[in-house]
Design a protein around this motif. Structure first.
Motif, short mmCIF file in Angstrom:
data_model
loop_
_atom_site.label_atom_id
_atom_site.label_comp_id
_atom_site.label_asym_id
_atom_site.label_seq_id
_atom_site.Cartn_x
_atom_site.Cartn_y
_atom_site.Cartn_z
N GLU A 24 6.32 -3.95 0.70
CA GLU A 24 5.11 -3.15 0.88
C GLU A 24 5.04 -1.99 -0.10
OE1 GLU A 24 4.41 -2.51 5.31
OE2 GLU A 24 6.20 -3.77 5.31
N ILE A 25 6.01 -1.90 -1.01
CA ILE A 25 6.07 -0.82 -1.99
C ILE A 25 5.69 -1.35 -3.36
CG2 ILE A 25 7.62 0.79 -3.19
CD1 ILE A 25 9.21 1.00 -0.58
N GLU A 26 4.82 -0.64 -4.04
CA GLU A 26 4.41 -1.04 -5.38
C GLU A 26 5.57 -0.93 -6.37
OE1 GLU A 26 1.12 0.77 -7.22
OE2 GLU A 26 -0.37 -0.18 -5.96
N ASP A 27 5.71 -1.96 -7.21
CA ASP A 27 6.75 -1.97 -8.24
C ASP A 27 8.11 -1.70 -7.62
OD1 ASP A 27 7.74 -2.35 -10.72
OD2 ASP A 27 6.82 -0.59 -11.65
N ALA A 28 8.43 -2.48 -6.58
CA ALA A 28 9.60 -2.23 -5.75
C ALA A 28 10.91 -2.29 -6.54
CB ALA A 28 9.64 -3.22 -4.59
N GLY A 29 11.03 -3.20 -7.48
CA GLY A 29 12.28 -3.34 -8.22
C GLY A 29 12.69 -2.09 -8.97
N ARG A 30 11.71 -1.27 -9.31
CA ARG A 30 12.02 -0.01 -10.01
C ARG A 30 12.04 1.18 -9.06
NH1 ARG A 30 12.36 2.76 -14.57
NH2 ARG A 30 11.28 4.76 -14.82
N TYR A 31 11.04 1.26 -8.18
CA TYR A 31 10.88 2.49 -7.42
C TYR A 31 11.61 2.51 -6.09
CZ TYR A 31 7.57 3.91 -10.95
OH TYR A 31 7.01 4.28 -12.14
N VAL A 32 11.99 1.38 -5.54
CA VAL A 32 12.80 1.40 -4.32
C VAL A 32 14.16 2.04 -4.58
CG1 VAL A 32 14.08 -0.05 -2.71
CG2 VAL A 32 11.64 -0.42 -3.04
N PRO A 33 14.91 1.62 -5.62
CA PRO A 33 16.20 2.29 -5.87
C PRO A 33 16.05 3.76 -6.21
CG PRO A 33 15.67 0.74 -7.63
CD PRO A 33 14.71 0.47 -6.53
N ASN A 65 0.81 -1.22 0.00
CA ASN A 65 0.00 0.00 0.00
C ASN A 65 0.84 1.27 0.00
OD1 ASN A 65 1.00 -0.32 2.56
ND2 ASN A 65 -0.93 0.00 3.62
N ILE A 66 2.13 1.15 -0.36
CA ILE A 66 3.00 2.32 -0.46
C ILE A 66 3.28 2.59 -1.94
CG2 ILE A 66 5.21 3.36 0.18
CD1 ILE A 66 5.31 1.53 2.59
N ARG A 67 2.72 3.67 -2.44
CA ARG A 67 2.88 4.04 -3.85
C ARG A 67 4.29 4.57 -4.10
NH1 ARG A 67 -1.32 1.14 -4.11
NH2 ARG A 67 -3.38 2.10 -4.18
N PRO A 68 4.70 4.67 -5.38
CA PRO A 68 6.07 5.11 -5.70
C PRO A 68 6.44 6.46 -5.07
CG PRO A 68 5.10 4.10 -7.63
CD PRO A 68 4.02 4.15 -6.59
N LEU A 69 5.57 7.47 -5.18
CA LEU A 69 5.89 8.77 -4.59
C LEU A 69 5.94 8.66 -3.07
CD1 LEU A 69 6.47 11.76 -4.85
CD2 LEU A 69 3.99 12.19 -4.92
N ALA A 70 5.04 7.86 -2.49
CA ALA A 70 5.05 7.67 -1.05
C ALA A 70 6.33 6.96 -0.60
CB ALA A 70 3.82 6.86 -0.61
N ALA A 71 6.89 6.09 -1.46
CA ALA A 71 8.15 5.42 -1.13
C ALA A 71 9.28 6.44 -1.05
CB ALA A 71 8.47 4.36 -2.19
#
Length: 534
Positions: free
Chosen positions: A281-290, A57-63
């Motif tokens: 818990e982050i959407e599309d983590a492989g792209r937006y976490v880094p 439930n954590i969107r890219p901008l929220a990440a």
């Protein structure tokens, strides 16, 4: 086929997960839902052999917001500047921050690359397990897991400690006759721990929805502090800020004192990998976490540099700031700019994002602890890794993190240098975990680059240079993290973090011999590969 060739093959096949369309479709969010995330998330979790237990439930901008607010670099660089000013003065504090920020830039880029390859809450110990030679992965991953748990637990405790003791310092501002006691500060820390527990367990969904607003607060508070210091405080000449080094720690040379004092700057740069531990818990983590890791780090680094320069210009006397009744030099700078009410208001403006940072820090720490327990790396792993069915949260890991913070805060009762010890422990354990994970990535890139899992965010042709530069800086920071803040070294000034660090390291070796060797296999054994040799 080797273990690692299986990674490439598995990625190349791009399996279709039920409920998700083929990975060839460009819209990565298509088919996402709050529980499972995107198709990429499902594929990556499937590759790593992990079930989706949390809500995504954590969107890219929220990440990005989560990472930036948790780091709170400009806030922490102000709150923890005592050692930097004591061992280096105005110029020492400034220049140690500059080179620390640059050095950490290489570290964060390397960690972000690994987070894209394996977006998991485990972070460093998982990356070690995947990237190390199969001959050593089990032992190295186990020890790294223990030290990473220690690092994040100490980091959580340091934020709680700062918040509680600053509140104690504000009492001194209002009542100069107040004589702050260590045990009173510890009680304030306990109060912060209870607040953190409440928000992480009972208001977790609320915090996820509020991330972007919290980021706006983080930036707005920064603007207020910078404007007040530049406009209202009497300012030092530029020569004093940029060239005047001072040695109040009584070290034998100015060079040595500046090296010891850089711990304050290093501490301000820590924790940019926090969003990596929230990957599940982050959407599309492989792209937006880094992306969240890198952008939040460099944005925070610039903001911290601006506010640090403003604070240094507003500090007319380093010696007077160090001897301030509150124990916090930044409050002395505020006193130059405004009256008592203004000091309380400005300090409260800093405390708001720091309290939020504590809450987020505990969240990230509990996920890292949960993940290592899930892989049977900790005692009572079944209980620690239990996920609350209703809340979809690792409640037991949150409890463990709160208890650890409370225990570390007890150091404050018997030692005036408790904060320095906790910060040193945080830095040393984190640098240790970085050094092992980054060295494994470097080894893999040099000798078996074709076996690395695919990354949707990478460093390109200069990746290896960035990795090696970051690794060298990690070793440099690790070396200086154990030094006491001043001489002569007594029971009061001794850096007790080395005792805790060595004790936990030895405990991890004992636990590996007793338990880990039989029950811990390392997460790489669940990754979808074929074979088990490099």
């Amino acid at each position: 086929m080797t273990v690692d060739q299986g990674v490439q093959q598995n990625a190349a096949k791009q399996p279709v997960i039920p409920g998700f369309r083929s990975l060839g479709v460009s819209e990565s969010n298509q088919g996402a839902n709050e529980t499972d995330g995107t198709r990429y998330d499902a594929t990556e979790m499937d590759r790593m052999g992990k079930p989706q237990q949390f809500k995504r439930n954590i969107r890219p901008l929220a990440a990005l917001s989560f990472s930036a607010v948790l780091q709170s670099t400009w806030e922490y660089i102000m709150l923890s500047d005592y050692e930097g000013l004591q061992d280096g003065g105005l110029a020492g504090m400034l220049w140690t921050y500059v080179w620390s920020a640059v050095g950490f830039g290489f570290i964060i880029a390397s960690l972000a690359e690994m987070a894209s390859m394996a977006p998991t809450s485990g972070g460093q110990y998982h990356w070690v397990s995947e990237f190390a030679s199969p001959r050593y992965q089990k032992f190295l991953s186990y020890v790294t897991g223990w030290m990473s748990v220690l690092a994040w637990q100490a980091g959580t405790a340091s934020g709680m400690f700062l918040t509680g003791t600053i509140i104690q310092g504000l009492i001194s501002v209002r009542d100069p006759s107040y004589d702050p006691k260590g045990w009173q500060g510890t009680l304030f820390v306990f109060a912060m721990i209870l607040i953190t527990y409440f928000f992480n367990v009972y208001a977790a969904d609320f915090m996820a929805r509020m991330q972007n607003l919290l980021l706006a607060t983080h930036v707005l508070c920064w603007v207020v502090i910078v404007v007040v210091l530049w406009v209202m405080a009497p300012l030092q000449p530029a020569e004093a800020v940029f060239t005047k080094f001072e040695n109040f720690g009584r070290w034998s040379s100015m060079g040595l004192t500046v090296m010891v004092g850089q711990l304050a700057a290093i501490y301000g740069c820590l924790s940019s990998d926090a969003s990596a531990h929230m990957s599940e818990e982050i959407e599309d983590a492989g792209r937006y976490v880094p992306i969240a890791m890198v952008w939040s780090y460099f944005a925070n680094a610039v903001m911290a540099l601006v506010v640090l320069i403003a604070m240094l210009f507003a500090t007319p006397s380093v010696e007077a700031a160090l001897n301030d009744d509150t124990g916090f030099p930044f409050i002395s700078a505020f006193k130059q700019a405004t009256n008592t009410a203004g000091v309380n208001g400005l300090t409260a403006i800093i405390l708001i994002p720091v309290i939020v940072s504590n809450i987020l820090f505990n969240a990230s720490t509990s996920r890292q602890t949960f993940s290592f327990a899930r892989d049977r790396g900790l005692p009572f792993s079944t209980w620690v890794s239990k996920v609350d069915d209703k809340r979809k949260l690792p409640v037991n890991s949150i409890i463990i993190s709160c208890i650890f913070s409370a225990l570390l805060s007890l150091i404050n009762i018997g030692s005036e240098t408790a904060f320095n010890a906790i910060v040193s422990l945080n830095v040393a354990a984190l640098m240790f975990s970085y050094s092992i994970s980054m060295s494994c990535l470097i080894w893999r890139k040099i000798f078996h680059p074709e076996t690395l899992p695919p990354a949707r965010w990478g460093l390109g042709r200069y990746g290896l240079v960035v990795n090696i530069t970051g690794w060298l800086y990690v070793l440099f920071a690790l070396f200086w993290s154990f030094w006491p803040e001043s001489t002569p070294v007594t029971a009061e000034t001794f850096n007790w973090s080395v005792v805790i660090f060595v004790a936990v390291f030895l405990l991890s070796l004992v636990m590996y011999a007793v338990q880990g060797r039989r029950h811990y296999n390392g997460p790489v054994t669940e990754v979808k590969k074929a074979g088990h040799d490099v």
